[in-house]
Scaffold this active site. Structure first.
Site, short mmCIF file in Angstrom:
data_model
loop_
_atom_site.label_atom_id
_atom_site.label_comp_id
_atom_site.label_asym_id
_atom_site.label_seq_id
_atom_site.Cartn_x
_atom_site.Cartn_y
_atom_site.Cartn_z
N TYR A 104 1.25 -1.15 -0.01
CA TYR A 104 0.01 -0.36 -0.02
C TYR A 104 0.80 0.91 -0.35
O TYR A 104 2.41 1.62 0.55
CB TYR A 104 -1.25 -0.01 1.25
CG TYR A 104 -1.82 0.62 1.26
CD1 TYR A 104 -2.85 1.27 0.55
CD2 TYR A 104 -1.90 2.10 2.61
CE1 TYR A 104 -3.60 2.37 0.62
CE2 TYR A 104 -2.30 3.22 2.96
CZ TYR A 104 -3.85 3.41 1.29
OH TYR A 104 -4.88 4.55 2.13
N LYS A 202 -11.95 -1.15 5.07
CA LYS A 202 -12.32 -1.89 4.78
C LYS A 202 -14.07 -2.91 4.85
O LYS A 202 -14.67 -2.59 4.90
CB LYS A 202 -11.47 -2.26 3.79
CG LYS A 202 -10.19 -1.21 3.16
CD LYS A 202 -10.53 -0.06 2.57
CE LYS A 202 -9.32 0.76 2.49
NZ LYS A 202 -7.73 0.78 2.18
C1 LIG Z 1 -7.05 1.67 2.43
C2 LIG Z 1 -5.83 0.81 2.62
C3 LIG Z 1 -5.01 0.76 3.65
C4 LIG Z 1 -5.30 2.16 4.91
O1 LIG Z 1 -6.35 2.02 5.48
P1 LIG Z 1 -6.84 3.74 6.14
O2 LIG Z 1 -8.35 3.59 7.13
O3 LIG Z 1 -7.32 4.64 4.79
O4 LIG Z 1 -5.81 4.37 6.50
C5 LIG Z 1 -3.97 -0.39 4.76
N1 LIG Z 1 -3.57 -0.93 3.33
C6 LIG Z 1 -4.36 -1.13 2.62
C7 LIG Z 1 -3.85 -2.41 1.80
C8 LIG Z 1 -5.59 -0.88 2.30
O5 LIG Z 1 -6.41 -0.98 1.11
#
Ligand SMILES: *Cc1c(COP(=O)(O)O)cnc(C)c1O
Length: 382
Positions: A104, A202
């Site tokens: 990421y 997510k």
């Molecule tokens: C979105 C995401 C993050 C970070 O999450 P946030 O809540 O946006 O900080 C970390 N790792 C992956 C694989 C992601 O898709």
């Protein structure tokens, strides 16, 4: 009781403690009072200060920890801070950290800027590197390997148990960003991961309305995780913890439906003349399929398309023409999303991929989604 579908429903809940409320309600508290000085000092009171825990945050920690099969889970205000906390739990000045090249993007920025400033040296390896290839890169001061399997844009699946076995021989810790598979579809701790990270923003939250992260440690790293988390002062509000807990209860249903729709659409897109390749580990023929079949129990609805049409304007026409797919960052919510991917950072493995468009498949009717994609694809060549 031991099936994960049941744990999703029962984890972290104790209605008798909360006036019978089924889901642990929102507690907003900073100061928590003690009945007397003795209780303040003897450590017998479960809650002492809002930053450290409230019933809302403890409920989510317990639910995620049970799902992950870990020794302890802590919460952070975002997925990114969870990634960074896991690194800070293990690494310090003078240490070497190995990170997958498909990581990421913001995690990479943390390593290159803050990690570097605090004396951590980071090197990147191709996401398809084998355990033996990684072991050849170990240095005397290598402290941790940060994996993301599959990467959330190009979806390379990694041999997590093989890499973990090689790393543990040298006392090197394995950190895994397990956001794509969630604890439901990949058992991180059981496959040798020491610190399992979730961007709870997510799939765990699932409704695109809260940022949160979790880090779950096995027994070996539990104390260091709790100490680092508490000392830095990371905390999640009761409101956010409640929203994630609430989303968690339907994770199994949502993922199953999203996987079912994603498979239909990925197979259909694979046959379209505008598409060079669909990158989705659950597709037979995908380069990650064998490892995915071996180690995962499902694949959520996030995959990428490699388009035949290399022109930026044509890609924009396609993306703009989609009506059911919102243009936006993030994924894991109930709604479909599309992201045109531009690799502006030094992401070696993606250089020859051409134009990638990532799709997040939501809970809409799969027939409506297919019709939307079909009408938008026409704009690629028009
Ligand atoms: C979105 C995401 C993050 C970070 O999450 P946030 O809540 O946006 O900080 C970390 N790792 C992956 C694989 C992601 O898709």
């Amino acid at each position: 009781m031991s099936h994960k579908d049941t744990k999703l429903i029962t984890g972290g809940r104790d209605p008798a403690l909360h006036a019978g409320a089924v889901n642990t309600p929102v507690y907003r508290a900073s100061t928590i009072l003690f009945p007397d000085v003795e209780t303040m000092h003897d450590g017998s009171q479960p809650y002492t200060y809002g930053r450290r825990a409230t019933p809302s945050t403890r409920a989510l920690e317990d639910a995620v920890c049970e799902l992950e099969g870990g020794a302890r889970t802590v919460l952070t205000p975002s997925g990114l801070s969870a990634c960074n906390l896991a690194i800070m739990t293990v690494c310090g000045a003078g240490d070497h950290l190995m990170v997958t090249d498909s990581v990421y993007g913001p995690t990479r920025l943390f390593c290159d800027r803050i990690g570097k400033r605090f004396g951590i040296t980071t090197s990147y390896f191709p996401p398809t590197a084998t355990a033996a290839e990684l072991a050849a890169e170990f240095r005397p001061n290598t402290k941790a390997i940060f994996l993301e399997s599959p990467g959330s844009l190009t979806f390379e699946v990694q041999d997590v148990p093989g890499i973990a076995a090689a790393a543990h021989e040298k006392n090197i810790a394995i950190i895994l960003d397990n956001t794509w598979a969630t604890p439901l579809y990949f058992n991180a701790i059981g496959h040798g991961v020491d610190l399992s990270v979730q961007a709870a923003t997510k799939y765990l939250g699932g409704h695109a309305d809260a940022n949160a992260g979790t880090v779950t440690a096995n027994a070996a790293y539990k104390d260091c995780l709790v100490e680092t988390h508490g000392t830095i002062g990371l905390t999640l509000s009761g409101d956010e913890a409640f929203l994630i807990s609430r989303g968690l209860r339907t994770l199994g249903l949502r993922l199953a439906r999203q996987m079912e729709s994603a498979l239909v659409l990925a197979e259909w897109l694979q046959g379209r003349p505008e598409i060079a390749r669909v990158i989705y580990p659950a597709l037979r023929g995908d380069s990650g399929y064998k490892l995915w079949r071996r180690d995962f129990t499902g694949a959520p609805g996030l995959f990428s398309l490699v388009l035949n049409e290399p022109d930026d304007k044509a890609v924009a026409r396609f993306v703009d023409a989609l009506e059911l797919f919102g243009i936006g960052y993030s994924w894991g919510g109930f709604e479909s999303l599309v992201l045109p991917v531009h690799f502006h950072r030094s992401f070696q493995s993606a250089k020859e991929e051409g134009h990638i468009v990532r799709l997040h498949i939501g809970l809409e009717s799969v027939e409506d989604l297919r019709a939307d994609l079909a009408q938008a694809l026409v704009h690629l060549t028009a």
